[in-house]
Write an enzyme that holds these catalytic residues in place. Structure first.
Site, PDB file in Angstrom:
ATOM      1  N   ASP A  95      28.266  34.119  97.123  1.00 47.59           N
ATOM      2  CA  ASP A  95      27.994  34.148  98.564  1.00 47.59           C
ATOM      3  C   ASP A  95      28.967  35.004  99.374  1.00 47.59           C
ATOM      4  O   ASP A  95      28.627  35.502 100.436  1.00 47.59           O
ATOM      5  CB  ASP A  95      28.019  32.711  99.124  1.00 47.59           C
ATOM      6  CG  ASP A  95      29.301  31.964  98.775  1.00 47.59           C
ATOM      7  OD1 ASP A  95      30.193  32.565  98.147  1.00 47.59           O
ATOM      8  OD2 ASP A  95      29.412  30.775  99.116  1.00 47.59           O
ATOM      9  N   HIS A  96      30.184  35.216  98.862  1.00 46.46           N
ATOM     10  CA  HIS A  96      31.204  35.846  99.708  1.00 46.46           C
ATOM     11  C   HIS A  96      31.177  37.369  99.690  1.00 46.46           C
ATOM     12  O   HIS A  96      31.829  38.001 100.511  1.00 46.46           O
ATOM     13  CB  HIS A  96      32.602  35.373  99.267  1.00 46.46           C
ATOM     14  CG  HIS A  96      33.014  34.082  99.896  1.00 46.46           C
ATOM     15  ND1 HIS A  96      32.315  32.927  99.734  1.00 46.46           N
ATOM     16  CD2 HIS A  96      34.064  33.776 100.711  1.00 46.46           C
ATOM     17  CE1 HIS A  96      32.902  31.955 100.408  1.00 46.46           C
ATOM     18  NE2 HIS A  96      33.960  32.444 101.011  1.00 46.46           N
ATOM     19  N   ASP A 160      37.314  26.722  97.726  1.00 47.81           N
ATOM     20  CA  ASP A 160      37.034  27.265  99.050  1.00 47.81           C
ATOM     21  C   ASP A 160      37.462  26.228 100.075  1.00 47.81           C
ATOM     22  O   ASP A 160      37.275  25.027  99.864  1.00 47.81           O
ATOM     23  CB  ASP A 160      35.539  27.557  99.204  1.00 47.81           C
ATOM     24  CG  ASP A 160      35.266  28.304 100.488  1.00 47.81           C
ATOM     25  OD1 ASP A 160      35.272  29.552 100.454  1.00 47.81           O
ATOM     26  OD2 ASP A 160      35.093  27.659 101.538  1.00 47.81           O
ATOM     27  N   ARG A 448      35.483  29.332 111.898  1.00 45.85           N
ATOM     28  CA  ARG A 448      36.772  29.990 112.166  1.00 45.85           C
ATOM     29  C   ARG A 448      36.571  31.136 113.147  1.00 45.85           C
ATOM     30  O   ARG A 448      35.563  31.844 113.076  1.00 45.85           O
ATOM     31  CB  ARG A 448      37.360  30.563 110.882  1.00 45.85           C
ATOM     32  CG  ARG A 448      37.722  29.471 109.936  1.00 45.85           C
ATOM     33  CD  ARG A 448      38.871  29.822 109.012  1.00 45.85           C
ATOM     34  NE  ARG A 448      39.361  28.571 108.479  1.00 45.85           N
ATOM     35  CZ  ARG A 448      39.709  28.373 107.216  1.00 45.85           C
ATOM     36  NH1 ARG A 448      39.667  29.371 106.360  1.00 45.85           N
ATOM     37  NH2 ARG A 448      40.136  27.195 106.829  1.00 45.85           N
ATOM     38  N   SER A 643      48.823  29.817 101.246  1.00 53.89           N
ATOM     39  CA  SER A 643      47.649  29.563 100.421  1.00 53.89           C
ATOM     40  C   SER A 643      48.064  29.219  98.980  1.00 53.89           C
ATOM     41  O   SER A 643      49.130  29.625  98.524  1.00 53.89           O
ATOM     42  CB  SER A 643      46.748  30.801 100.429  1.00 53.89           C
ATOM     43  OG  SER A 643      46.604  31.329  99.150  1.00 53.89           O
ATOM     44  N   ARG A 645      46.971  30.313  96.302  1.00 50.15           N
ATOM     45  CA  ARG A 645      46.448  31.283  95.322  1.00 50.15           C
ATOM     46  C   ARG A 645      47.355  31.418  94.095  1.00 50.15           C
ATOM     47  O   ARG A 645      48.565  31.598  94.197  1.00 50.15           O
ATOM     48  CB  ARG A 645      46.137  32.607  96.011  1.00 50.15           C
ATOM     49  CG  ARG A 645      47.163  33.632  96.079  1.00 50.15           C
ATOM     50  CD  ARG A 645      46.633  34.877  96.806  1.00 50.15           C
ATOM     51  NE  ARG A 645      46.047  34.541  98.101  1.00 50.15           N
ATOM     52  CZ  ARG A 645      46.502  35.009  99.258  1.00 50.15           C
ATOM     53  NH1 ARG A 645      47.498  35.842  99.303  1.00 50.15           N
ATOM     54  NH2 ARG A 645      45.939  34.657 100.387  1.00 50.15           N
TER      55      ARG A 645
HETATM   56  S1  SF4 Z   1      33.119  29.160 106.162  1.00 48.69           S
HETATM   57 FE1  SF4 Z   1      33.553  30.137 104.211  1.00 48.69          FE
HETATM   58  S2  SF4 Z   1      31.925  29.415 102.849  1.00 48.69           S
HETATM   59 FE2  SF4 Z   1      31.271  29.018 104.930  1.00 48.69          FE
HETATM   60  S3  SF4 Z   1      30.015  30.751 105.502  1.00 48.69           S
HETATM   61 FE3  SF4 Z   1      32.085  31.104 106.233  1.00 48.69          FE
HETATM   62  S4  SF4 Z   1      33.081  32.254 104.609  1.00 48.69           S
HETATM   63 FE4  SF4 Z   1      31.243  31.329 103.738  1.00 48.69          FE
END
Ligand code: SF4
Length: 754
Positions: A95-96, A160, A448, A643, A645
């Protein structure tokens, strides 16, 4: 296809007994969060009561979910564990990596071409090791998980930060780094600091323009982006029970924006309805059988202040729609105060783009309510003034809302449907003109809104609101429009008002989909070949790290004495380096390039002791590696914060750094270093940091008797012939010392299986 009813039966069979045992240990009524956490403790941890906010505890999650950007290294590492199958049900979601530019079909086909090698790798590695694979275009990880895998009372980890979305269906779901995912898939326990608990009591009932999104926008305003740190947020009360399961998912999803470990709602009729609506009536029936264990105890909800570390109360009957932003998700404005805030702060009132959807807000309820406004715009002869995009969260939702006519309605309003993917939410948005960096406003139903996140333009003022408010403001093209009180002028010059949005929680004709985009793994993956092109610059199979030589480490060079803040971003930068996340050699060229060298105050400039010349940190370390010489990194306080990571621990290990010696560590990074077979040490006396000189040659003694609680000795030989001996503490337990000796935790698992 998707959910594992046998696994869920097993979990449910254990829950009552485990909760009863925990009750005896704890000796008081339990919150829902405590019940699920206690039900997922490893056996060794099960007999203890844990101190909130301080105790580190081992858990056994039920599931793992990974998105395509983070799955690459997680799975490359997993391949090192020598297992033929994952130990718990796991999925990968593409998806990313899909960039939004023109529209769903063209964007998807371009992404498939551009990311082919990554998708081929992920598909083949999933196929081999028993992992469910969701192809590009199938949907966004958290929406697909909610529709297929989340179940009340379960525990999952996901690579995620918005993994907590599954809390809407009563699951403890926590975002982690790839190394944690790898461990759980390999059968290791997963460690978490026992969280603090924040209770949010919801009273009343929402109506009109208010939606579930407004609950979390309000909570973000109260708690701020840091207020949930180290805590799990548990929602309860009659108001909670009135919210749809997907609305609860929205709230839990965006709980990541207050820093919460995760958020959760209890099991109720709405959860059961969603489970049945998504083809999982059998899970609803099982959950009904243990319903009392899938919610907090009555005493807890009657007197929450006695059981939570903090309690917030919100009356949904009085809750106004909110708009949060710009540049931070906790700047919360009730809609009645927002227009004045826009004017007073000089934010651009003209709204350029409204974007709905994403993993946060693309349920049937969200889309149908937004579409009811789009339909009004058409009926009332209003022409939408802003651009408007719709990002469905999954192919199932897209197919269903297309069948029910909502996408046609958006089309009439001028909306553009984007691929079922992250797109603009993660900066994968080829927004035309963004490079001019003009001041402008956008509003999204995402989660965000930090500067540059959506389109890379630092002057884009991004606001966050519900899909309904985004749609109304996009129709108006004006941030100062309040749809609850204001009118708009239509194409005939008449003043018209938008009526309250209306929608349905679940489709009356049920969900439908032609091709959900799921690839089930092979029954027997032993013959499946993992596809990695030998000349790929994005993917590289890993080799096992070498085992400890069995002797003390002598003659190490000082690579860098880092000064001040050294986060995982300083150690392994993001940005353009993200594309190398699956290629350890290539991404290692960013190792420590952001760290400040204490001797010259410069970044990415250290002395190569072999030549006496200054060079870039990775190049200098590669020179030591080529010469067969190990090195150490010295650091300041809270080294490796940020993070989780794993690259920040893997890169130094890969390039031949043997030890990281610092004043103090951020805990997750310290654990990541241990897992990779590195020595993570702290100065017994932090002022010893000042003794270290640029040309030092270093010995680490005491490794042959390496044991828990016993400090090691580090000798710094200075170029003038003098030396200093300092004590270095460590936090290795017996098992972690075995990781060091084996060369890494994964080597140990592999050896145990052999
Ligand atoms: S919050 Fe993260 S998982 Fe959800 S759509 Fe945005 S980038 Fe994709």
């Amino acid at each position: 296809m998707a959910f594992d009813i046998e696994m869920i039966k097993e979990v449910y069979a254990q829950i009552p007994g485990r909760i009863a045992a925990a009750r005896k240990v704890v000796g008081k009524p339990l919150t829902l969060t405590e019940k699920i956490l206690y039900a997922h403790l490893t056996e060794g941890a099960a007999s203890q009561a844990f101190k909130r906010g301080t105790s580190y505890v081992d858990f056994q999650p039920d599931r793992v979910a990974m998105q395509d950007a983070t799955a690459q290294m997680a799975l490359l590492q997993f391949m090192q564990a020598g297992r033929s199958q994952v130990a718990v049900p796991s999925t990968v979601h593409c998806d990313h990596l899909i960039q939004a530019e023109i529209g769903a079909d063209q964007d998807l086909s371009k992404a498939k071409d551009k990311n082919k090698e990554v998708y081929d790798f992920l598909a083949s590695v999933s196929n081999k090791y028993g992992i469910g694979f969701w192809k590009p275009g199938a949907g966004i990880i958290h929406q697909v998980v909610l529709e297929n895998y989340a179940f009340p009372g379960g525990m999952m980890i996901g690579t995620d930060s918005h993994t907590p979305n599954a809390g809407g269906l009563g699951m403890i779901a926590i975002g982690v780094g790839g190394a944690d995912a790898c461990d759980v898939m390999a059968g290791l326990p997963w460690e978490l600091k026992f969280p603090k608990l924040i209770g949010v009591k919801l009273t009343g009932k929402m109506s009109g323009w208010t939606s579930a999104k407004d609950v979390i926008l309000k909570v973000a305003g109260i708690l701020t982006v840091k207020g949930g740190t180290g805590a799990i947020v548990e929602y309860f009360g009659e108001g909670a029970r009135s919210l749809s399961a997907t609305g609860k998912g929205t709230i839990c999803n965006m709980g990541a924006e207050i820093g919460a470990t995760t958020s959760i709602f209890g099991y109720d009729e709405k959860s059961a309805a969603y489970l049945s609506g998504t083809g999982r009536s059998d899970i609803a029936a099982l959950a009904n059988g243990i319903a009392e264990h899938l919610t907090g105890d009555v005493e807890v909800y009657a007197n929450p202040e006695n059981y939570f570390d903090q309690v917030i109360e919100i009356n949904l009957s009085e809750l106004e729609p909110h708009v949060n932003g710009p540049f931070t998700p906790d700047l919360a404005w009730p809609i009645s105060k927002f227009a004045a805030a826009v004017r007073e702060n000089g934010w651009p009132a003209k709204l350029d783009v409204g974007l709905i959807g994403s993993c946060t807000n693309s349920s049937y309820e969200d889309i149908s309510r937004a579409a009811s406004l789009a339909q009004q715009a058409v009926d009332k002869k209003l022409v939408a003034k802003s651009e408007y995009t719709i990002t469905p969260g999954s192919e199932q939702v897209r197919y269903t809302v297309a069948r029910d006519g909502f996408l046609d309605t958006f089309d009439k309003m001028g909306g553009v449907v984007l691929a079922n993917a992250c797109g603009p939410c993660i900066g994968q948005w080829a927004r035309h003109g963004a490079e001019k960096q003009e001041k402008n406003s956008i509003i999204t139903s995402f989660n965000r809104n930090f500067a540059k996140r959506a389109d890379g333009n630092p002057n884009t003022h991004a606001f966050v609101a519900s899909p309904e408010i985004v749609t109304a403001l996009a129709i108006a093209g004006d941030l100062t429009f309040n749809p609850l009180t204001d009118t708009l002028t239509n194409s005939e010059g008449k003043q018209v008002r938008l009526d309250e949005p209306r929608g349905l929680e679940l489709p009356t004709k049920g969900f439908a989909v032609e091709d959900a985009g799921y690839q089930a793994p092979a029954e027997d993956g032993s013959k499946v070949q993992v596809l990695v092109a030998p000349n790929s610059d994005r993917l590289q199979l890993l080799d096992s790290f070498s085992v400890w030589e069995g002797v003390d480490l002598k003659g190490l060079k000082l690579l860098i004495k880092a000064k001040g803040k050294c986060t995982t971003d300083h150690i392994s930068m993001a940005g353009p380096w993200l594309k190398y996340r699956g290629h350890l050699d290539n991404i290692s060229n960013n190792m420590l390039i952001g760290a400040v060298n204490a001797f010259n105050e410069a970044t990415n400039s250290v002395k190569n002791q072999l030549t006496g010349e200054y060079g870039e940190v990775p190049a200098t370390q590669r020179a030591y590696k080529a010469a067969g010489i190990g090195s150490i990194v010295v650091g300041d306080e809270n080294y490796g914060e940020g993070s989780s990571r794993e690259h920040a621990a893997m890169e130094p290990r890969f390039l031949g750094v043997r030890a990281i010696l610092v004043k103090s560590f951020a805990r997750i990074h310290e654990t990541n270093l241990k897992k990779q077979g590195m020595l993570a040490l702290t100065f017994a006396n932090p002022t010893d940091y000042d003794l270290i000189q640029e040309n030092d040659v270093i010995d680490i003694n005491g490794l042959t008797t390496f044991s828990p609680g016993k400090p090691l000795e580090v000798v710094f030989q200075h170029v003038d012939g003098t030396s200093h001996r300092v004590l270095a503490n460590h936090t290795y337990n017996e098992g972690q010392i075995e990781w060091f000796k084996a060369g890494s935790a994964l080597n140990l698992i592999k050896a145990a299986k052999a």
